[in-house]
Design an enzyme around this catalytic site. Structure first.
Site, PDB file in Angstrom:
ATOM      1  N   HIS A   1      -8.207   3.710 122.481  1.00 37.97           N
ATOM      2  CA  HIS A   1      -7.333   4.577 123.259  1.00 37.97           C
ATOM      3  C   HIS A   1      -6.587   5.528 122.311  1.00 37.97           C
ATOM      4  CE1 HIS A   1      -4.654   1.063 122.349  1.00 37.97           C
ATOM      5  NE2 HIS A   1      -3.923   2.058 121.910  1.00 37.97           N
TER       6      HIS A   1
HETATM    7  C1  T46 Z   1      -2.047   0.466 119.492  1.00 37.60           C
HETATM    8  C2  T46 Z   1      -2.612  -0.740 118.850  1.00 37.60           C
HETATM    9  C3  T46 Z   1      -2.456  -0.746 117.356  1.00 37.60           C
HETATM   10  C4  T46 Z   1       2.741  -4.949 126.365  1.00 37.60           C
HETATM   11  O1  T46 Z   1       3.080  -5.558 127.385  1.00 37.60           O
HETATM   12  N1  T46 Z   1       3.695  -4.372 125.590  1.00 37.60           N
HETATM   13  C5  T46 Z   1       3.356  -3.675 124.459  1.00 37.60           C
HETATM   14  O2  T46 Z   1       4.271  -3.162 123.771  1.00 37.60           O
HETATM   15  C6  T46 Z   1       1.980  -3.566 124.095  1.00 37.60           C
HETATM   16  C7  T46 Z   1       1.576  -2.795 122.846  1.00 37.60           C
HETATM   17  C8  T46 Z   1       1.032  -4.159 124.891  1.00 37.60           C
HETATM   18  N2  T46 Z   1       1.414  -4.844 126.006  1.00 37.60           N
HETATM   19  C9  T46 Z   1       0.402  -5.539 126.794  1.00 37.60           C
HETATM   20  C10 T46 Z   1      -0.582  -4.612 127.496  1.00 37.60           C
HETATM   21  C11 T46 Z   1      -1.843  -5.432 127.549  1.00 37.60           C
HETATM   22  O3  T46 Z   1      -1.822  -6.276 128.697  1.00 37.60           O
HETATM   23  O4  T46 Z   1      -0.397  -6.346 125.929  1.00 37.60           O
HETATM   24  C12 T46 Z   1      -1.753  -6.323 126.314  1.00 37.60           C
HETATM   25  C13 T46 Z   1      -2.635  -5.850 125.175  1.00 37.60           C
HETATM   26  O5  T46 Z   1      -2.375  -4.474 124.929  1.00 37.60           O
HETATM   27  P1  T46 Z   1      -3.522  -3.485 124.379  1.00 37.60           P
HETATM   28  O6  T46 Z   1      -4.828  -3.834 125.007  1.00 37.60           O
HETATM   29  O7  T46 Z   1      -3.043  -2.083 124.550  1.00 37.60           O
HETATM   30  O8  T46 Z   1      -3.553  -3.900 122.856  1.00 37.60           O
HETATM   31  P2  T46 Z   1      -4.347  -3.207 121.644  1.00 37.60           P
HETATM   32  O9  T46 Z   1      -4.293  -4.182 120.539  1.00 37.60           O
HETATM   33  O10 T46 Z   1      -5.687  -2.704 122.051  1.00 37.60           O
HETATM   34  O11 T46 Z   1      -3.467  -1.912 121.268  1.00 37.60           O
HETATM   35  C14 T46 Z   1      -2.144  -2.071 120.799  1.00 37.60           C
HETATM   36  C15 T46 Z   1      -1.243  -0.989 121.382  1.00 37.60           C
HETATM   37  O12 T46 Z   1      -1.324  -1.024 122.814  1.00 37.60           O
HETATM   38  C16 T46 Z   1      -1.652   0.378 120.914  1.00 37.60           C
HETATM   39  O13 T46 Z   1      -0.612   1.286 121.213  1.00 37.60           O
HETATM   40  O14 T46 Z   1      -2.060   1.526 118.922  1.00 37.60           O
HETATM   41  O15 T46 Z   1      -2.123  -1.970 119.372  1.00 37.60           O
END
Ligand code: T46
Length: 141
Positions: A59
């Site tokens: 993303h």
């Molecule tokens: C990025 C990389 C490095 C939350 O509830 N609060 C938060 O602050 C974040 C970051 C995520 N979430 C929840 C949303 C999803 O249900 O945690 C779950 C996993 O999130 P996501 O799939 O977006 O995680 P990554 O590891 O793919 O990405 C994250 C960050 O979202 C993103 O901004 O740059 O880490």
């Protein structure tokens, strides 16, 4: 240092070198507002216990800027500004990977002891995410 930090905020991504206060007792790194951080930190999160063959991210963000610090172990970040892709191997807690807005990121190749800490400029907001690559290309023009 402040001028460097202002400049970095205009870049898409950049490796930041933090000052290490180290001696025979160990190392300490301090990240301080208005000193060695390029934005006001509104949120901190960390990621750990990541299965080896997983690819996370996929993303970009419309507004959010971040600094990624691999506190333990190692992983690879692939950053894409829509024109070029660059891979960063993170394995040193004295370095931070600054990522500005409008940069597509994927991260993978996690070592078993990998712990990633992220400093973010915005609160969590799903509306700030661009999760479709074609939409990302369209938005950045
Ligand atoms: C990025 C990389 C490095 C939350 O509830 N609060 C938060 O602050 C974040 C970051 C995520 N979430 C929840 C949303 C999803 O249900 O945690 C779950 C996993 O999130 P996501 O799939 O977006 O995680 P990554 O590891 O793919 O990405 C994250 C960050 O979202 C993103 O901004 O740059 O880490």
């Amino acid at each position: 240092m402040l001028n460097f930090m202002i400049n970095i905020a205009h870049k898409k991504y950049e490796i930041m070198d933090f000052t290490v206060h180290g001696d025979h007792n160990g190392n300490l790194i301090s990240l301080e507002q208005d000193k060695n951080l390029p934005f006001t930190v509104r949120r901190v999160y960390y990621i750990y216990d990541i299965p080896k063959n997983i690819v996370r991210g996929k993303h970009a963000h419309k507004k959010n800027e971040q600094i990624i610090i691999c506190l333990s172990g190692s992983c690879d970040f692939i950053l894409d500004d829509g024109k070029t892709k660059k891979t960063f191997h993170l394995n040193d807690p004295s370095k931070g990977l600054y990522i500005g807005s409008d940069v597509w990121r994927e991260f993978s190749c996690f070592s078993p002891d990998c712990v990633i800490m992220v400093l973010a400029s915005t609160l969590y907001d799903e509306n700030d995410y661009i999760r479709d690559y074609n939409e990302f290309l369209r938005i950045i023009g």
